[in-house]
Design a protein around this motif. Structure first.
Motif, PDB file in Angstrom:
ATOM      1  N   TYR A 131       0.807  -1.222   0.000  1.00  0.00           N
ATOM      2  CA  TYR A 131       0.000   0.000   0.000  1.00  0.00           C
ATOM      3  C   TYR A 131       0.835   1.264   0.000  1.00  0.00           C
ATOM      4  N   THR A 132       2.153   1.151   0.031  1.00  0.00           N
ATOM      5  CA  THR A 132       2.998   2.342   0.051  1.00  0.00           C
ATOM      6  C   THR A 132       3.478   2.728  -1.342  1.00  0.00           C
ATOM      7  N   LYS A 133       3.234   1.891  -2.332  1.00  0.00           N
ATOM      8  CA  LYS A 133       3.673   2.185  -3.700  1.00  0.00           C
ATOM      9  C   LYS A 133       2.512   2.014  -4.661  1.00  0.00           C
ATOM     10  N   VAL A 134       2.578   2.765  -5.740  1.00  0.00           N
ATOM     11  CA  VAL A 134       1.559   2.652  -6.784  1.00  0.00           C
ATOM     12  C   VAL A 134       2.198   2.037  -8.027  1.00  0.00           C
ATOM     13  N   LEU A 193       2.432   6.393 -11.461  1.00  0.00           N
ATOM     14  CA  LEU A 193       2.298   7.711 -10.842  1.00  0.00           C
ATOM     15  C   LEU A 193       1.203   8.504 -11.550  1.00  0.00           C
ATOM     16  N   LYS A 207      -1.362  16.356  -2.417  1.00  0.00           N
ATOM     17  CA  LYS A 207      -2.224  15.178  -2.527  1.00  0.00           C
ATOM     18  C   LYS A 207      -2.952  15.243  -3.863  1.00  0.00           C
ATOM     19  N   ALA A 241      -3.019   8.388 -10.017  1.00  0.00           N
ATOM     20  CA  ALA A 241      -2.145   7.229  -9.848  1.00  0.00           C
ATOM     21  C   ALA A 241      -2.974   5.952  -9.956  1.00  0.00           C
ATOM     22  N   LYS A 281      -3.196   1.770  -8.977  1.00  0.00           N
ATOM     23  CA  LYS A 281      -2.746   0.621  -8.179  1.00  0.00           C
ATOM     24  C   LYS A 281      -3.669  -0.546  -8.509  1.00  0.00           C
ATOM     25  N   SER A 289      -5.600   7.668  -4.577  1.00  0.00           N
ATOM     26  CA  SER A 289      -5.021   8.933  -4.122  1.00  0.00           C
ATOM     27  C   SER A 289      -3.560   8.718  -3.764  1.00  0.00           C
ATOM     28  N   THR A 290      -2.763   9.738  -4.008  1.00  0.00           N
ATOM     29  CA  THR A 290      -1.349   9.686  -3.641  1.00  0.00           C
ATOM     30  C   THR A 290      -0.937  11.011  -3.034  1.00  0.00           C
ATOM     31  N   PHE A 296       2.587  13.395  -2.601  1.00  0.00           N
ATOM     32  CA  PHE A 296       3.965  13.604  -3.009  1.00  0.00           C
ATOM     33  C   PHE A 296       4.619  14.633  -2.115  1.00  0.00           C
TER      34      PHE A 296
END
Length: 160
Positions: free
Chosen positions: A41-44, A47, A98, A140, A142, A148-149, A151
């Motif tokens: 869950y920490t990476k997509v 991007l 975000k 992004a 997943k 949602s991401t 940065f």
């Protein structure tokens, strides 16, 4: 009695061999298969993307295009303003942006030193205005789902 033991032993061996033979013939396997159900869950997978970068096929080029457009947008926005400072400023401001699952950008936070807060108090509002003028992104991705991401964008502030 001995004949029955030999007969049943032979029957069991033939049964096991015949099951193995038919499994190989049909291409069927009793081997345990593992399914990867762990999700990081920490990476997509992808991007967010500016509309101008969407048609790039290479993921690295697409990511660099995103980062370059983001930095250029902030640079253009900040260069429109003049800042009066009492001394030399060489600080890094961390801007958390975000981008939601619909592609809308919003300010998630600004981390700056006391010197920046004191000498450039309007920097937060300028950054917020700059984020408000960002275009709508392609969000992004997943596992084929828009997500949602957040940065962290470091902005180096050097003023004399």
């Amino acid at each position: 009695m001995m004949i029955l033991r030999v007969f049943f032993s032979l029957l069991i061996v033939l049964t096991l061999v015949s099951c193995d033979f038919s499994a190989k013939r049909i291409g069927f396997s009793f081997m345990k298969t593992e399914i990867d159900t762990l999700i990081n869950y920490t990476k997509v997978d992808e991007l967010p993307v500016f509309p101008e970068c969407k048609n790039l096929i290479d993921t690295d080029k697409k990511n660099r295009c995103f980062i370059n457009h983001l930095y250029n947008h902030f640079a253009d926005s900040l260069l429109k303003h003049t800042f009066g400072v009492s001394g030399y400023v060489d600080e890094t401001v961390i801007v958390r942006i975000k981008i939601d699952a619909r592609g809308n950008a919003s300010l998630d936070g600004i981390q700056s030193s006391d010197l920046i807060k004191r000498d450039i108090p309007k920097l937060d509002s300028i950054i917020n205005e700059s984020i408000a003028t960002l275009p709508i992104f392609f969000p992004a991705i997943k596992t084929a789902i828009p997500v949602s991401t957040v940065f962290e964008l470091p902005i180096v502030v050097k003023l004399k």
